[in-house]
Scaffold this motif. Structure first.
Motif, PDB file in Angstrom:
ATOM      1  N   GLY A   1       1.965  80.697  19.208  1.00  0.00           N
ATOM      2  CA  GLY A   1       0.672  81.170  18.595  1.00  0.00           C
ATOM      3  C   GLY A   1      -0.590  80.336  18.862  1.00  0.00           C
ATOM      4  N   GLU A   2      -0.444  79.117  18.913  1.00  0.00           N
ATOM      5  CA  GLU A   2      -1.334  78.019  19.135  1.00  0.00           C
ATOM      6  C   GLU A   2      -0.813  76.939  19.591  1.00  0.00           C
ATOM      7  OE1 GLU A   2      -3.402  76.849  15.457  1.00  0.00           O
ATOM      8  OE2 GLU A   2      -1.609  77.532  14.328  1.00  0.00           O
TER       9      GLU A   2
ATOM     10  N   LEU B   1      -1.801  73.289  15.082  1.00  0.00           N
ATOM     11  CA  LEU B   1      -1.065  73.499  13.979  1.00  0.00           C
ATOM     12  C   LEU B   1      -0.476  72.512  13.177  1.00  0.00           C
ATOM     13  CD1 LEU B   1       2.077  76.319  14.418  1.00  0.00           C
ATOM     14  CD2 LEU B   1       2.196  74.087  12.968  1.00  0.00           C
ATOM     15  N   PHE B   2      -0.097  71.527  13.965  1.00  0.00           N
ATOM     16  CA  PHE B   2       0.179  70.332  13.044  1.00  0.00           C
ATOM     17  C   PHE B   2      -0.886  69.607  12.393  1.00  0.00           C
ATOM     18  CE2 PHE B   2       4.252  69.583  16.084  1.00  0.00           C
ATOM     19  CZ  PHE B   2       4.914  70.627  15.133  1.00  0.00           C
ATOM     20  N   ARG B   3      -1.955  69.551  12.875  1.00  0.00           N
ATOM     21  CA  ARG B   3      -3.111  68.829  12.475  1.00  0.00           C
ATOM     22  C   ARG B   3      -3.536  69.875  11.052  1.00  0.00           C
ATOM     23  NH1 ARG B   3      -3.875  67.232  17.489  1.00  0.00           N
ATOM     24  NH2 ARG B   3      -5.062  68.981  18.344  1.00  0.00           N
ATOM     25  N   ARG B   4      -3.481  71.233  11.288  1.00  0.00           N
ATOM     26  CA  ARG B   4      -3.962  71.688  10.024  1.00  0.00           C
ATOM     27  C   ARG B   4      -2.922  71.595   8.970  1.00  0.00           C
ATOM     28  NH1 ARG B   4      -4.352  76.209  12.642  1.00  0.00           N
ATOM     29  NH2 ARG B   4      -2.068  77.265  12.039  1.00  0.00           N
ATOM     30  N   LEU B   5      -1.470  71.536   9.220  1.00  0.00           N
ATOM     31  CA  LEU B   5      -0.355  71.304   8.126  1.00  0.00           C
ATOM     32  C   LEU B   5      -0.822  70.118   7.547  1.00  0.00           C
ATOM     33  CD1 LEU B   5       2.781  72.411   9.798  1.00  0.00           C
ATOM     34  CD2 LEU B   5       1.376  73.641   8.067  1.00  0.00           C
ATOM     35  N   ILE B   6      -1.163  68.883   8.387  1.00  0.00           N
ATOM     36  CA  ILE B   6      -1.376  67.642   7.770  1.00  0.00           C
ATOM     37  C   ILE B   6      -2.776  67.656   6.916  1.00  0.00           C
ATOM     38  CG2 ILE B   6      -2.336  65.375   8.618  1.00  0.00           C
ATOM     39  CD1 ILE B   6      -0.469  65.330  11.163  1.00  0.00           C
ATOM     40  N   ASP B   7      -3.725  68.421   7.406  1.00  0.00           N
ATOM     41  CA  ASP B   7      -4.984  68.595   6.451  1.00  0.00           C
ATOM     42  C   ASP B   7      -4.657  69.519   5.162  1.00  0.00           C
ATOM     43  OD1 ASP B   7      -6.261  66.928   8.254  1.00  0.00           O
ATOM     44  OD2 ASP B   7      -7.281  68.805   9.221  1.00  0.00           O
ATOM     45  N   ASP B   8      -3.889  70.598   5.332  1.00  0.00           N
ATOM     46  CA  ASP B   8      -3.794  71.453   4.109  1.00  0.00           C
ATOM     47  C   ASP B   8      -2.791  71.025   3.270  1.00  0.00           C
ATOM     48  OD1 ASP B   8      -5.437  73.327   5.432  1.00  0.00           O
ATOM     49  OD2 ASP B   8      -3.939  74.883   6.195  1.00  0.00           O
ATOM     50  N   LEU B   9      -1.829  70.249   3.514  1.00  0.00           N
ATOM     51  CA  LEU B   9      -0.798  69.430   2.520  1.00  0.00           C
ATOM     52  C   LEU B   9      -0.876  68.282   2.060  1.00  0.00           C
ATOM     53  CD1 LEU B   9       2.174  71.573   4.324  1.00  0.00           C
ATOM     54  CD2 LEU B   9       1.108  72.120   2.161  1.00  0.00           C
TER      55      LEU B   9
ATOM     56  N   ALA C   1       8.032  77.438   7.237  1.00  0.00           N
ATOM     57  CA  ALA C   1       8.093  77.340   5.811  1.00  0.00           C
ATOM     58  C   ALA C   1       6.728  76.310   5.386  1.00  0.00           C
ATOM     59  CB  ALA C   1       9.304  76.766   5.383  1.00  0.00           C
ATOM     60  N   LEU C   2       6.363  75.605   6.147  1.00  0.00           N
ATOM     61  CA  LEU C   2       5.071  74.747   5.625  1.00  0.00           C
ATOM     62  C   LEU C   2       4.069  75.540   6.085  1.00  0.00           C
ATOM     63  CD1 LEU C   2       6.150  71.228   7.079  1.00  0.00           C
ATOM     64  CD2 LEU C   2       6.298  71.907   4.559  1.00  0.00           C
ATOM     65  N   GLN C   3       3.903  76.260   7.212  1.00  0.00           N
ATOM     66  CA  GLN C   3       2.662  77.316   7.206  1.00  0.00           C
ATOM     67  C   GLN C   3       2.547  78.123   5.779  1.00  0.00           C
ATOM     68  OE1 GLN C   3       3.774  78.654  11.326  1.00  0.00           O
ATOM     69  NE2 GLN C   3       1.681  78.414  11.609  1.00  0.00           N
ATOM     70  N   ASP C   4       3.528  78.594   5.546  1.00  0.00           N
ATOM     71  CA  ASP C   4       3.781  79.687   4.013  1.00  0.00           C
ATOM     72  C   ASP C   4       3.257  78.743   3.288  1.00  0.00           C
ATOM     73  OD1 ASP C   4       4.575  81.709   6.053  1.00  0.00           O
ATOM     74  OD2 ASP C   4       6.645  81.513   5.389  1.00  0.00           O
ATOM     75  N   LEU C   5       3.796  77.601   3.012  1.00  0.00           N
ATOM     76  CA  LEU C   5       3.320  76.804   1.830  1.00  0.00           C
ATOM     77  C   LEU C   5       1.989  76.358   1.911  1.00  0.00           C
ATOM     78  CD1 LEU C   5       4.130  75.216  -0.691  1.00  0.00           C
ATOM     79  CD2 LEU C   5       5.177  73.331   0.761  1.00  0.00           C
ATOM     80  N   ALA C   6       1.418  76.166   2.995  1.00  0.00           N
ATOM     81  CA  ALA C   6       0.076  75.631   3.194  1.00  0.00           C
ATOM     82  C   ALA C   6      -0.880  76.989   2.666  1.00  0.00           C
ATOM     83  CB  ALA C   6      -0.234  75.175   4.598  1.00  0.00           C
TER      84      ALA C   6
END
Length: 182
Positions: free
Chosen positions: A21-22, A27-35, A75-80
């Motif tokens: 989807g991207e 995607l990984f940078r967003r997870l790093i920032d969000d979590l 799962a990490l996207q959902d958690l974020a």
């Protein structure tokens, strides 16, 4: 970086866009920032080596080869998303990341704590991600857009659905979903 390397990286990122989807870097940078993670911690939670994570982020590699890792990413996207909407605290997120890290692939995604909100209903983001995942498992983003273009003259609403969920960003799909409820 020479022209061949640039072309290879661009091709890898386009494949990532069609598969996930991207591009995975975004995607990984967003997870790093969000979590509140760093790259090493994200790699550890996902079960990847730090060099592999770096190669995926930079487009030197296109695909995550291990399906369990793909499920951990989901799962990490959902958690974020749950952290962002306030339904999960930062402390709870840290504990859940440990559960994700230990998972072998399926158990975290099927647990109700990850897929439902406090009322027991699936979260909008989770429903949207399931729709996106299903569409993207059937066809690549470019093929979905071609199908949408074919449908647009006679069935514009279906064409919009395919574009938004099959090739669009999750945030746009969530907005579409919420706008079309009730």
């Amino acid at each position: 970086m020479d022209a061949a390397q640039q072309e290879s990286t661009a091709r890898a990122r386009e494949l990532q866009r069609s598969w996930y989807g991207e591009p995975l870097g975004a995607l990984f940078r967003r997870l790093i920032d969000d979590l509140g993670l760093n790259q090493a911690r994200l790699a550890a939670v996902l079960g990847l080596s730090a060099p592999m994570l770096s190669q995926l982020m930079s487009g030197q590699r296109a695909k995550i080869g291990n399906p369990a890792v793909v499920q951990r990413v989901q799962a990490l996207q959902d958690l974020a998303g749950q952290v962002a909407d306030g339904s999960v605290s930062a402390a709870e997120a840290t504990a859940r990341m440990e559960e994700v890290k230990k998972s072998q692939g399926g158990s975290v995604l099927t647990g109700t704590s990850q897929t439902t909100n406090s009322t027991g209903a699936p979260t909008v983001r989770r429903v949207v991600r399931e729709i996106q995942s299903l569409l993207r498992s059937v066809a690549a983003a470019g093929d979905i857009i071609d199908a949408a273009d074919s449908l647009a003259p006679s069935h514009p609403e279906l064409a919009e659905f395919l574009r938004v969920y099959g090739a669009g960003r999750t945030a746009d799909a969530v907005a579409h979903y919420e706008a079309h409820q009730n």
